[in-house]
Scaffold this active site. Structure first.
Site: not given
Ligand code: PEP
Length: 254
Positions: A12-14, A100, A170, A237-238, A176, A98
């Site tokens: 997930n490149w957000k 967010e 999640e 994510g990251g 994050g 998600h």
């Molecule tokens: C996400 O936002 O789906 C996620 C899991 O982020 P991260 O891996 O950065 O915690």
């Protein structure tokens, strides 16, 4: 790794990567992942990079996902993107609900379920996200919160549609933050969600649905997390923003 369900690992490149940066990243990933067949690999760039990335992943083992979509098919919904528009770029997956978006856009379970229905109507595979906050976990509310999210976000889906639906667990406190659920916490929660699917659908559906873990997944913890019997992949994510770390997560999971 011997798994009951094929692993699905999605990046997930957000709101990161311009179209040209996204192209560079996906090209590097293609080189790293040429021979990977054991895992379904998905990248979810921002909408503005879908066209470039779609061309780059043609005839590769990398599938394309979007990070959100509208529950509406078309019309006067300024700023929204419909499932049919994603289909033109060969998008196969779409992340829905998600945390967010639940937090900043106040997306409700009801809206997420409408989006999941719209995704299925367009033959897109939704990746439906659920997860508790730290206060909810510490307050003993975790199971109640997850049950409400899972039942509400998947409301009205058929058993057949569930076969083409992925759930991403999640924990909000792990996204994050660098803080990962322990393997025991992840397994226990995934098993809880899978049990819930038996009561909502049936045993067969529950055994087939893939449940990803998300929250600070990195190369160093991927193997142990993916080794849990009810963990069927990761939403990253990251660590998905760097070709080396995302591909190491995938390679370490095999
Ligand atoms: C996400 O936002 O789906 C996620 C899991 O982020 P991260 O891996 O950065 O915690």
């Amino acid at each position: 790794m011997n798994k009951e369900r094929k692993l699905i690992i999605a990046g997930n490149w957000k709101m990161n990567k311009t179209a040209s940066e996204a192209l560079a990243l996906v090209k590097a990933l293609k080189l790293e992942l040429t021979n990977i067949k054991e895992v379904d690999v998905v990248v979810c760039p921002p909408f503005t990079a879908l066209a470039e990335v779609a061309k780059a992943v043609l005839e590769s083992n990398i599938r394309l996902g979007a990070q959100n979509m509208s529950e509406q098919g078309n019309g006067a919904f300024t700023g929204e993107i419909a499932a049919g528009m994603l289909k033109e770029f060969s998008v196969r997956y779409v992340i829905l609900g998600h945390s967010e978006r639940r937090q900043y856009q106040k997306e409700s379970n009801e809206l997420i379920s409408k989006k999941a229905h719209a995704a299925h109507a367009a033959s897109l595979h939704p990746i439906v996200c659920v997860g508790e906050t730290l206060a909810e976990r510490e307050g003993g509310q975790m199971e109640k919160v997850l049950e409400t999210q899972v039942r509400g976000s998947l409301a009205g889906l058929t058993a057949e549609q569930m076969d083409d639906t992925v759930i991403a667990y999640e924990p909000v406190w792990a996204i994050g933050t660098g803080r990962t659920a322990t393997t025991a916490q992840a397994q226990e929660t995934h098993a809880f969600i899978r049990k819930l699917l038996v009561s909502m659908f049936n045993q067969a559906v529950s055994r087939r649905v893939r449940i990803q873990y998300g929250g600070s997944v990195k190369p160093s913890n991927a193997r142990e997390l993916m080794g849990q019997p009810d963990v069927d992949g990761a939403l990253v994510g990251g660590a998905s923003l760097d070709a080396r770390s995302f591909s190491e997560i995938i390679k370490n999971s095999i």
